[in-house]
Structure formats: structure tokens, C-alpha cells
Design a protein around this motif. Structure first.
Motif, short mmCIF file in Angstrom:
data_model
loop_
_atom_site.label_atom_id
_atom_site.label_comp_id
_atom_site.label_asym_id
_atom_site.label_seq_id
_atom_site.Cartn_x
_atom_site.Cartn_y
_atom_site.Cartn_z
N VAL A 74 9.24 7.15 1.57
CA VAL A 74 9.95 5.94 1.94
C VAL A 74 9.24 4.72 1.35
O VAL A 74 8.01 4.67 1.29
CB VAL A 74 10.06 5.80 3.48
CG1 VAL A 74 8.71 5.52 4.10
CG2 VAL A 74 11.06 4.71 3.85
N GLU A 75 10.01 3.74 0.90
CA GLU A 75 9.45 2.54 0.30
C GLU A 75 9.24 1.47 1.38
O GLU A 75 10.16 1.13 2.12
CB GLU A 75 10.38 1.98 -0.77
CG GLU A 75 9.85 0.70 -1.41
CD GLU A 75 10.86 0.08 -2.37
OE1 GLU A 75 10.52 -0.98 -2.95
OE2 GLU A 75 11.97 0.64 -2.52
N ILE A 76 8.01 0.97 1.47
CA ILE A 76 7.73 -0.14 2.38
C ILE A 76 7.99 -1.43 1.63
O ILE A 76 7.39 -1.70 0.58
CB ILE A 76 6.27 -0.10 2.88
CG1 ILE A 76 6.03 1.18 3.70
CG2 ILE A 76 5.96 -1.34 3.71
CD1 ILE A 76 4.60 1.34 4.17
N GLN A 77 8.93 -2.20 2.15
CA GLN A 77 9.30 -3.46 1.51
C GLN A 77 8.62 -4.63 2.22
O GLN A 77 8.14 -4.51 3.35
CB GLN A 77 10.82 -3.61 1.52
CG GLN A 77 11.52 -2.46 0.80
CD GLN A 77 13.02 -2.55 0.87
OE1 GLN A 77 13.61 -3.43 0.25
NE2 GLN A 77 13.64 -1.66 1.62
N ARG A 78 8.62 -5.79 1.58
CA ARG A 78 7.85 -6.94 2.05
C ARG A 78 8.69 -8.21 1.97
O ARG A 78 9.40 -8.42 1.00
CB ARG A 78 6.60 -7.08 1.18
CG ARG A 78 5.73 -8.29 1.43
CD ARG A 78 4.57 -8.27 0.44
NE ARG A 78 3.60 -9.31 0.69
CZ ARG A 78 3.64 -10.52 0.13
NH1 ARG A 78 4.64 -10.83 -0.71
NH2 ARG A 78 2.71 -11.42 0.41
N GLU A 79 8.58 -9.03 2.98
CA GLU A 79 9.25 -10.33 2.98
C GLU A 79 8.29 -11.39 3.52
O GLU A 79 7.64 -11.19 4.54
CB GLU A 79 10.50 -10.30 3.87
CG GLU A 79 11.24 -11.63 3.91
CD GLU A 79 12.44 -11.61 4.85
OE1 GLU A 79 13.23 -12.57 4.81
OE2 GLU A 79 12.56 -10.66 5.65
N VAL A 80 8.18 -12.50 2.80
CA VAL A 80 7.40 -13.63 3.27
C VAL A 80 8.34 -14.55 4.04
O VAL A 80 9.35 -15.02 3.51
CB VAL A 80 6.76 -14.40 2.10
CG1 VAL A 80 5.96 -15.59 2.62
CG2 VAL A 80 5.86 -13.47 1.29
N LEU A 81 8.02 -14.79 5.30
CA LEU A 81 8.87 -15.61 6.16
C LEU A 81 8.45 -17.07 6.06
O LEU A 81 7.26 -17.39 6.02
CB LEU A 81 8.79 -15.12 7.60
CG LEU A 81 9.16 -13.65 7.81
CD1 LEU A 81 8.93 -13.24 9.25
CD2 LEU A 81 10.61 -13.41 7.42
#
Length: 293
Positions: A74-81
């Protein structure tokens, strides 16, 4: 300081499984976790953990290790809030919550209670518990149900957070409530909320890191114990909690994912308590037990 969201995209069933793993790994340390539906038609969900930027390398490594066995590849995705005043923003969308005869509302909805309702005013703040989470609303519903059927003299709100449950119980009847938390910030917030709700007496607030605190002996035994915490510490403290319960007492437990229900019930059955009922809300459960046989 920017906040980071690490997440995976999967199905609803697998997102709930991931949430259960994440609860055990992260929630006791104060990290926020959540699941969210992205595409109802195609059963697409996200399971997320939130942290501040300096914590990202460690949490990313732990998140990957946590998912390795059950979510291979599974790919762990990233978001900067963005840096936003989330408390102010959250207040804009928080609508009054009704459970039992209680209506929990923020200061922006003051005066919203209808005839016969018991208003509890709690704003989003530093301590958990505005009434909008399924666990808090479930506890409110069971508190009302228990206290309308039997006389309660002494209650314990263990892990009080914002104080919402202690305030609700005290407003429902003139009882004595001990509200404890391991976090002194929560006790400070709860004390301010007690004052805000016009309660001059009847609620004792104490920082207590465990059942070895003298507070429980001074204020107990308790006819009603409310503990909206997390499944793992609830299971660990089952014998001690049962020992603080008065004869013919009631216990309300929450902070429990539906998948964790049977483990919690087993721990409390082993401590001599009897299951009365379970309320289900938004993937979480609130469990009512007693020591009547």
C-alpha cells in the motif's frame, strides 16, 4: 508550524481495519486519526494520521511498519495542511448535538435548547469532548437512560477531558461528581467549562494519573462510573474500576471501536460486571454494564 497528514486510500472495510491498528499505535500518544469516505459509488476511503512536520519521519516509519503485514504494497500518501485556526474554523460547523435530554452546543449556539432539554455549553478547545464525537454522544445517551431509572448519589467521570459528561450528569440531578484526568490542561479546561455552565458546587476536579490516587477513596465508592477513554487502557483498568463501584452500580464505557467491543466486554466480565446494552454510533460503541447479578 505546519501539520502533516499521512494517509492510505482503500475500501471502507480495510479503512476500518487500518483505523483499529492506528488507534492502538497512535491515539494514546495524542495523534489524531480518522477515516473518511472519498467516493461512495466506488467504495473509496482514506485512513489518516495527523502530526506536525518535525514528527513526520518517525511517524511515517511507524505507519509503514504498522501496515506492512495486512496492507502489503500500500502507498502511504502525504498532504501538507495549511496553517489555519482550526478551533475557530471548527466552531463554524459545529451544530448542537442532542442525546437523551441533553443538547450540547458551542457559545455560538447559546439559547438553542428547547423546552425540557438540558443545555451543556462546550466550545472546541484544548481538551477532547465537544459532544460531537460518537463516543461522547453515546455516553450522554446512556447517562440519561441510567439516571432516569435509578437514583445516583456519586458519579465518577474518568478521563473527563472537557468535562462535558460530568457537567451533563450534574445538570441532570443534584449528585456529587468526581471528574479526573491524567492531563492537568484538561482539568483546567474542564474547570472553566463547569464555571461557564453555571455549576457552583457538586463537581470535584482532580488530576489523577491512575487509580492509586487518593481522590478515588475520598470521593467514592461510586454508583455510576463513566470512562470515555480508549479500549486498551479500559481493559487494563477493569479490576480497579470494578473495585471502585458501589453495590448495584453502573458503568458506562466508550472510546471503543466496534471491532474492539468483545475484548473490552471480556475484561469487564472477568472483573465481575454484567453487560446491559451496547449503543453503536459512527463505528464506535458505548457499553453499559452493572454489578447487579
Amino acid at each position: 508550524m505546519s501539520e502533516i497528514r499521512l494517509y492510505i486510500t482503500t475500501t471502507e472495510r480495510r479503512a476500518e481495519a487500518a483505523l483499529s491498528l492506528m488507534t492502538d499505535a497512535f491515539e494514546e500518544e495524542g495523534y489524531a486519526i480518522a477515516t473518511m469516505e472519498i467516493d461512495e459509488k466506488n467504495d473509496v476511503w482514506e485512513a489518516s494520521v495527523y502530526m506536525f512536520r518535525p514528527e513526520e519521519p518517525e511517524i511515517h516509519e511507524r505507519f509503514a511498519a504498522l501496515l506492512a503485514a495486512d496492507f502489503p504494497g500500500v502507498e502511504i500518501q502525504r498532504e501538507v495542511l495549511p496553517d489555519i485556526d482550526w478551533i475557530a474554523r471548527s466552531l463554524e460547523g459545529l451544530k448542537p448535538v442532542r442525546a437523551g435530554r441533553f443538547v450540547v452546543h458551542g457559545s455560538h449556539d447559546r439559547g438553542t435548547a428547547r423546552a425540557g432539554e438540558i443545555a451543556v455549553e462546550i466550545d472546541a478547545g484544548q481538551a477532547f469532548g465537544t459532544g460531537h464525537h460518537g463516543t461522547t454522544a453515546g455516553c450522554l445517551e446512556v447517562i440519561f437512560d441510567v439516571m432516569r431509572k435509578r437514583r445516583v448519589k456519586r458519579a465518577l467521570d474518568l478521563g473527563t477531558g472537557s468535562g462535558v459528561l460530568a457537567i451533563a450528569a450534574r445538570k441532570l440531578a443534584p449528585i456529587r461528581v468526581l471528574a479526573t484526568d491524567i492531563d492537568p490542561v484538561a482539568i483546567r479546561v474542564a474547570r472553566e467549562n463547569v464555571r461557564l455552565n453555571g455549576i457552583a458546587s457538586g463537581i470535584a476536579l482532580e488530576t489523577a494519573p491512575g487509580f492509586h490516587s487518593t481522590a478515588f477513596g475520598r470521593h467514592g465508592p461510586f454508583d455510576l462510573v463513566i470512562a470515555n477513554i480508549l479500549a486498551r487502557p479500559l481493559m487494563r483498568m477493569a479490576p480497579q474500576l470494578a473495585d471502585r463501584l458501589a453495590p448495584n452500580g453502573d458503568v458506562i464505557l466508550s472510546g471503543i471501536l466496534a471491532s474492539q467491543r468483545w475484548k473490552v466486554l471480556a475484561a469487564y466480565n472477568g472483573a465481575g460486571l454484567r453487560h446491559v446494552k451496547t449503543i453503536w454510533r459512527e463505528g464506535w460503541v458505548t457499553i453499559h454494564l452493572d454489578n447487579r447479578r
